[in-house]
Design an enzyme around this catalytic site. Structure first.
Site, PDB file in Angstrom:
ATOM      1  N   SER A 143      22.911 -46.781  63.377  1.00 53.52           N
ATOM      2  CA  SER A 143      23.605 -47.797  62.585  1.00 53.52           C
ATOM      3  C   SER A 143      23.879 -49.033  63.416  1.00 53.52           C
ATOM      4  O   SER A 143      24.062 -48.955  64.639  1.00 53.52           O
ATOM      5  CB  SER A 143      24.933 -47.225  62.073  1.00 53.52           C
ATOM      6  OG  SER A 143      25.765 -48.245  61.560  1.00 53.52           O
ATOM      7  N   TYR A 168      32.957 -43.520  62.955  1.00 50.40           N
ATOM      8  CA  TYR A 168      31.592 -43.511  62.426  1.00 50.40           C
ATOM      9  C   TYR A 168      30.620 -44.081  63.460  1.00 50.40           C
ATOM     10  O   TYR A 168      29.575 -43.490  63.755  1.00 50.40           O
ATOM     11  CB  TYR A 168      31.522 -44.324  61.139  1.00 50.40           C
ATOM     12  CG  TYR A 168      30.108 -44.547  60.640  1.00 50.40           C
ATOM     13  CD1 TYR A 168      29.349 -43.494  60.150  1.00 50.40           C
ATOM     14  CD2 TYR A 168      29.538 -45.821  60.658  1.00 50.40           C
ATOM     15  CE1 TYR A 168      28.049 -43.693  59.695  1.00 50.40           C
ATOM     16  CE2 TYR A 168      28.245 -46.033  60.205  1.00 50.40           C
ATOM     17  CZ  TYR A 168      27.513 -44.965  59.725  1.00 50.40           C
ATOM     18  OH  TYR A 168      26.219 -45.166  59.287  1.00 50.40           O
TER      19      TYR A 168
END
Length: 372
Positions: A143, A168
Site C-alpha cells: 500500500s 494498517y
C-alpha cells in the site's frame, strides 16, 4: 526477469471477492480462458456483502473458477489448498483494509494481514518440498500508506518507509519485510505492489468517492479533511489490473551471490496514476458525474452538504506515486483520468442500486412536506 506462461496454469487469488481481486480474476479469464483460478475469500461484513456477492457471481460464470469461502488466517485451509491444487502463481490480495478502521479494530489487521500472510509465505516455502517445482511467482498487495508522512514526493520505492502512521500501514510494511526474508531464505520470487487509492465501479464503500455518494444521496453532510488541502493519487481499477496481469508474468530472477547464497528474487513497485488530485477538485468532479448519471438531480445543493474539517489520525496530506520503475520494466503507465473513472463509477452506481436522482430528490421533498 523470468517469463511465466499463463496458459494451462493454476493461479491462487486470495481476497478474490474483493475490489481488486475480482477485477483481476475477471481479466485473467478474459485473456486466458484455459487458466484455472482458485479463489479464497472470507466474505466478511466489513462493508456491504452484497457487493462482494455480486462480484463473486460474475466470476462463477467461468467453469475454471473454484471458490473457497474461508480466511487466509486459517493455516489448515491454506495448507490444504496448496496440497490439492498446487498453484504456480499466488496473488495475495486478501487483507483487512482501511486506515481508520485499524485504529478502532486492530485485531482483524493482525489476523489477516500478518498471520494470514505468514500462512501464505509458509505454503509457498513448502511448495518446493520433495523436489516439486512449486510456486513460480508470489505477488502480494502492499500500500502507498507505507510511505507514512514522508515529505519527499513523488514517493519512490527507493525511499525509506520506516515511519508508518497507522497500524494498517505497519502491517503492509511488515508484509514487505516478511516477503523479503522468505525470498532470501527459500528463493521464492516475490513482487510487492504498493497501490495508490484505487477506485472504480463496484469498489469499496468505505472509500471516499463511494462514501460521499451514499451520504449525498441520503441528504447527509460529507466531511472533507484537512480543510480540502489533501491530494490523492487516484488510480482507476482497470489500470491496476493491467499492471498486475503484466507483473505476474515476469518474476524476479533467481540468482546466487558471491557468498554462495541466494540473492533474494524480490522487488516492489508503485502502482499509481502519478498525478495527484486536490480533494476539493475531486469532490467537484464527483458531483458533476453524479448529476450527469442522474444519481443526483441538477438542483442538488452541494454547498449545504459539505463540511471542511481538520486532518484525522492516520491520514497523510498527499500521496503521489513515482511509477518510473513500472514503466521501465513493463511499459505501463496508468493514465485513466479522474473524470473518466468517476463517470464509470457513477453509471455503475445508478445501475447497481436501481436509483434515479430526480425521483429520490422528489421523495425527499414529499417526506419533508409531510412533516410540516
Amino acid at each position: 526477469m523470468s517469463h511465466i506462461e499463463l496458459t494451462g496454469k493454476t493461479i491462487l487469488i486470495t481476497g478474490v471477492a474483493g475490489f481488486i481481486g475480482a477485477n483481476f480474476a475477471k481479466q485473467i479469464f478474459k485473456e486466458n480462458s484455459d487458466t484455472t483460478i482458485i479463489g479464497i475469500d472470507n466474505m466478511n461484513d466489513y462493508y456491504d456483502v452484497k457487493i462482494k456477492e455480486w462480484r463473486l457471481a460474475e466470476l462463477q460464470k467461468n467453469t475454471n473458477f473454484i471458490f473457497i469461502k474461508d480466511s487466509i488466517s486459517n493455516k489448515n485451509i491454506i495448507t490444504k489448498v496448496f496440497a490439492e491444487y498446487k498453484p504456480s502463481i499466488v496473488v495475495n490480495l486478501a487483507a483487512q483494509a482501511g486506515v481508520r478502521y485499524s485504529i478502532s479494530n486492530p485485531d482483524s489487521y493482525i489476523d489477516s494481514n500478518i498471520i494470514g500472510f505468514y500462512n501464505i509465505l509458509e505454503a509457498c516455502r513448502h511448495s518446493y518440498d520433495h523436489g516439486e517445482s512449486g510456486v513460480e511467482h508470489l505477488v502480494y498487495a502492499s500500500s502507498s500508506s507505507v510511505y507514512g508522512s514522508n515529505k519527499k514526493i513523488p514517493y519512490s520505492t527507493d525511499d525509506m518507509t520506516d515511519n508508518p502512521v497507522s497500524l494498517y500501514a505497519a502491517t503492509k510494511k511488515s508484509n514487505e519485510l516478511m516477503a523479503h526474508a522468505y525470498s532470501k531464505l527459500y528463493n521464492i520470487p516475490s513482487t510487492g505492489l504498493r497501490f495508490f487509492t484505487v477506485y472504480g465501479p463496484a469498489g469499496r464503500p468505505d472509500m471516499a468517492y463511494f462514501d460521499f455518494t451514499n451520504k449525498l444521496l441520503n441528504g447527509q453532510t460529507i466531511k472533507i479533511f484537512n480543510y480540502g488541502n489533501c491530494k490523492r493519487d487516484f488510480t482507476y481499477v482497470d489500470d491496476v489490473v493491467k499492471g498486475i496481469v503484466c507483473i505476474i508474468q515476469k518474476a524476479p530472477d533467481r540468482a546466487v551471490g558471491e557468498d554462495g547464497l541466494p540473492v533474494p528474487p524480490y522487488v516492489v513497485y508503485n502502482i499509481g496514476n502519478s498525478n495527484p488530485e486536490n480533494l476539493l477538485d475531486f469532490v467537484n468532479i464527483l458531483q458533476q458525474e453524479l448529476i450527469r448519471a442522474d444519481v443526483l438531480p441538477q438542483s442538488y445543493d452541494f454547498e449545504a452538504h459539505k463540511e471542511l474539517v481538520p486532518m484525522q489520525a492516520g491520514d497523510v496530506p498527499v500521496t503521489y506515486a513515482d511509477t518510473s520503475a513500472l514503466e521501465r520494466d513493463f511499459g505501463i503507465r496508468p493514465n485513466t483520468t479522474l473524470r473518466n473513472g468517476l463517470q464509470k463509477f457513477a453509471e455503475w452506481y445508478k445501475e447497481f442500486y436501481k436509483i434515479s436522482g430526480w425521483d429520490n430528490y422528489r421523495q425527499k421533498e414529499i417526506n419533508e412536506n409531510e412533516k410540516i
